[in-house]
Design an enzyme around this catalytic site. Structure first.
Site, PDB file in Angstrom:
ATOM      1  N   HIS A  13      -1.741  -8.381 -34.526  1.00 28.92           N
ATOM      2  CA  HIS A  13      -0.366  -8.526 -34.004  1.00 28.92           C
ATOM      3  C   HIS A  13      -0.450  -9.144 -32.613  1.00 28.92           C
ATOM      4  CE1 HIS A  13       3.949  -6.975 -33.534  1.00 28.92           C
ATOM      5  NE2 HIS A  13       3.676  -7.673 -32.449  1.00 28.92           N
ATOM      6  N   HIS A  15       1.218 -12.172 -29.715  1.00 30.82           N
ATOM      7  CA  HIS A  15       2.177 -13.187 -29.245  1.00 30.82           C
ATOM      8  C   HIS A  15       1.421 -14.218 -28.423  1.00 30.82           C
ATOM      9  CE1 HIS A  15       5.752 -10.779 -30.350  1.00 30.82           C
ATOM     10  NE2 HIS A  15       4.940  -9.768 -30.101  1.00 30.82           N
ATOM     11  N   LEU A  16       1.432 -15.460 -28.889  1.00 31.18           N
ATOM     12  CA  LEU A  16       0.726 -16.529 -28.163  1.00 31.18           C
ATOM     13  C   LEU A  16       1.677 -17.457 -27.428  1.00 31.18           C
ATOM     14  CD1 LEU A  16      -2.067 -17.663 -30.670  1.00 31.18           C
ATOM     15  CD2 LEU A  16      -2.350 -16.371 -28.545  1.00 31.18           C
ATOM     16  N   ARG A  17       2.992 -17.329 -27.718  1.00 33.48           N
ATOM     17  CA  ARG A  17       3.990 -18.231 -27.106  1.00 33.48           C
ATOM     18  C   ARG A  17       3.666 -19.682 -27.474  1.00 33.48           C
ATOM     19  NH1 ARG A  17       6.463 -13.507 -26.774  1.00 33.48           N
ATOM     20  NH2 ARG A  17       6.140 -12.367 -24.850  1.00 33.48           N
ATOM     21  N   LYS A  99       7.801 -11.621 -40.819  1.00 33.54           N
ATOM     22  CA  LYS A  99       8.126 -10.641 -39.782  1.00 33.54           C
ATOM     23  C   LYS A  99       9.619 -10.343 -39.768  1.00 33.54           C
ATOM     24  CE  LYS A  99       7.661  -7.997 -36.145  1.00 33.54           C
ATOM     25  NZ  LYS A  99       6.954  -8.114 -34.881  1.00 33.54           N
ATOM     26  N   HIS A 136       9.222  -4.763 -37.231  1.00 35.83           N
ATOM     27  CA  HIS A 136       9.541  -4.174 -35.926  1.00 35.83           C
ATOM     28  C   HIS A 136      10.457  -3.005 -36.276  1.00 35.83           C
ATOM     29  CE1 HIS A 136      10.180  -4.242 -31.488  1.00 35.83           C
ATOM     30  NE2 HIS A 136      11.116  -3.407 -31.893  1.00 35.83           N
ATOM     31  N   HIS A 174       3.023  -1.827 -34.300  1.00 38.32           N
ATOM     32  CA  HIS A 174       3.000  -1.124 -33.008  1.00 38.32           C
ATOM     33  C   HIS A 174       3.678   0.241 -33.072  1.00 38.32           C
ATOM     34  CE1 HIS A 174       6.902  -3.055 -32.958  1.00 38.32           C
ATOM     35  NE2 HIS A 174       6.437  -4.226 -32.583  1.00 38.32           N
ATOM     36  N   LEU A 218       8.376  -2.858 -25.942  1.00 39.73           N
ATOM     37  CA  LEU A 218       9.188  -2.298 -27.024  1.00 39.73           C
ATOM     38  C   LEU A 218       8.378  -2.293 -28.312  1.00 39.73           C
ATOM     39  CD1 LEU A 218      12.620  -3.960 -26.206  1.00 39.73           C
ATOM     40  CD2 LEU A 218      12.052  -1.528 -26.052  1.00 39.73           C
ATOM     41  N   ASP A 246      -0.380  -6.529 -29.806  1.00 38.16           N
ATOM     42  CA  ASP A 246       0.966  -6.855 -29.341  1.00 38.16           C
ATOM     43  C   ASP A 246       0.923  -7.424 -27.921  1.00 38.16           C
ATOM     44  OD1 ASP A 246       3.658  -7.259 -29.601  1.00 38.16           O
ATOM     45  OD2 ASP A 246       4.237  -5.189 -29.213  1.00 38.16           O
TER      46      ASP A 246
HETATM   47  O1  DOR Z   1       7.429  -5.498 -25.843  1.00 39.41           O
HETATM   48  C1  DOR Z   1       7.585  -6.363 -26.684  1.00 39.41           C
HETATM   49  N1  DOR Z   1       7.412  -7.673 -26.404  1.00 39.41           N
HETATM   50  N2  DOR Z   1       7.979  -6.006 -27.912  1.00 39.41           N
HETATM   51  C2  DOR Z   1       8.318  -6.897 -28.839  1.00 39.41           C
HETATM   52  O2  DOR Z   1       8.678  -6.506 -29.913  1.00 39.41           O
HETATM   53  C3  DOR Z   1       8.307  -8.343 -28.531  1.00 39.41           C
HETATM   54  C4  DOR Z   1       7.397  -8.648 -27.440  1.00 39.41           C
HETATM   55  C5  DOR Z   1       7.588 -10.043 -26.865  1.00 39.41           C
HETATM   56  O3  DOR Z   1       7.645 -10.992 -27.641  1.00 39.41           O
HETATM   57  O4  DOR Z   1       7.648 -10.170 -25.649  1.00 39.41           O
HETATM   58 ZN    ZN Z   2       5.077  -7.875 -30.935  1.00 40.52          ZN
END
Ligand code: DOR
Ligand code: ZN
Length: 342
Positions: A13, A15-17, A99, A136, A174, A218, A246
């Site tokens: 899990h 996030h690479l943006r 997702k 989520h 998460h 979150l 995450d």
């Molecule tokens: O804390 C979080 N950041 N929870 C998420 O579900 C998304 C993530 C984000 O993309 O920044």
């Molecule tokens: Zn996430």
């Protein structure tokens, strides 16, 4: 124990943006992990197979020369996702999951699902072709207390969903509560990812000596009893529980703001953070399976064969990772770590 050799782990899990942020964060993940399940909550989100293919190409192009990393792509479910998109995604071979974000739950979730029941045709198709659903798992109802959102999601949405689609493979992402642990333990065709922050910290950490926005993510950190339940699950040797950082980078200024973004950035030192969590309950012997075996087993992918080594040594987490003028603040920045990956 002074050294720990493990099969190279994967991050289930992540996030690479995109764009410059992708270039800034990806090398850190590549250093630790062989593969990652890439979250689709870009602006705009990754909603179709062509979106996922193009994003995958941008990730591959950002891998530092001479290194390897396999991005495992996901599609972002919306009210308008069509079953044909699921079939195409499955056929692609590189999209590994879909997702679900409840609309309004978190960063870039505006395009998310407004009512989970509207997606039954999609879930039916996913169940048929065996494409996992990543949840989520929080309700967004403003009447529900923020600390109860996960439990209410399980009761209101997840239990009925699993009754409607018992064969659908689900990852509750998460997880943050003992309620989630209990549910996952007792249901079939379900796994859960655990983040380093939820294994290491309880909600007091957000308010220790003042407000600490870099511990705000979150689902939000919960009370200590929940943390203990998560740690017990992660170190239990039960294959339903596996690693998913995450890691969710936001610039320092967007975190340290009157309306700060949710997300902890842990790509730099994720594995070391997990090692500390496991060591705290004398369970380092359970780390390898959690980090390197149970994830690929769930996703029906081969386990990695390469090995990595963690060494017992003290080092200081940097205050910033370079990115724009503001920089990115790693989780627990400025503090000491006791394990280091070679
Ligand atoms: O804390 C979080 N950041 N929870 C998420 O579900 C998304 C993530 C984000 O993309 O920044
Ligand atoms: Zn996430």
């Amino acid at each position: 124990m002074e050294q720990l050799t493990l099969t190279r782990p994967d991050d289930w899990h992540l996030h690479l943006r995109d764009g410059e942020a992708l270039k800034a964060v990806l090398p850190h993940t590549v250093r630790q992990f062989a593969r990652g399940i890439i979250m689709p909550n870009l602006k705009p989100p990754v909603r179709s197979l062509p979106d996922a293919a193009a994003y995958r190409d941008r990730i591959l192009a950002a891998i530092p020369p001479g290194q390897t990393f396999e991005p495992l792509m996901t599609l972002y479910l919306t009210d308008n996702t069509r079953p044909e998109e699921i079939l195409k995604a499955k056929d692609s071979g590189f999209v590994k999951a879909v997702k679900y974000y409840p609309s309004g739950a978190t960063t870039n979730s505006e395009f998310g699902v407004t009512d989970i029941r509207k997606c039954d045709r999609i879930f039916e198709t996913m169940q048929q072709v065996d494409l996992p659903l990543l949840l989520h798992g929080e309700v967004t109802d403003p009447d529900v207390d923020i600390f109860d959102r996960e439990k209410v999601f399980i009761d209101r949405h997840l239990i009925p969903l699993k009754q409607r689609f018992p064969q659908l493979r689900v990852v509750l992402e998460h997880i943050t509560t003992s309620d989630a642990v209990e549910y996952v333990l007792n249901a079939d065709n379900i796994g859960a990812t655990l983040t380093p922050q939820h294994l290491l910290f309880n909600r007091n950490r957000i308010f220790q000596g003042g407000i600490n926005p870099h511990f705000y993510c979150l689902p939000i950190l919960k009370r200590e009893t929940h943390r203990q339940a998560l740690l017990k699950a992660a170190t239990s040797g039960n294959p339903k529980f596996f690693l998913g950082t995450d890691s969710a980078p936001h610039t320092r200024t967007s975190k340290e703001s009157a309306c700060g973004c949710a997300g902890c950035f842990s790509a730099l030192h994720a594995l070391e953070l997990y090692a500390e969590a496991f060591e705290s309950v004398n369970a380092l012997d359970k780390l390898e399976a959690f980090a390197s075996f149970y994830g690929p087993d769930f996703y029906q992918l081969p386990r990695n064969t390469e090995q990595i080594t963690l060494t017992k040594t003290t080092w200081r987490i940097p205050d910033r990772v370079p990115f724009t003028e503001s920089g990115l603040v790693p989780l627990r920045a400025g503090q000491e770590m006791t394990w280091k990956m070679a």
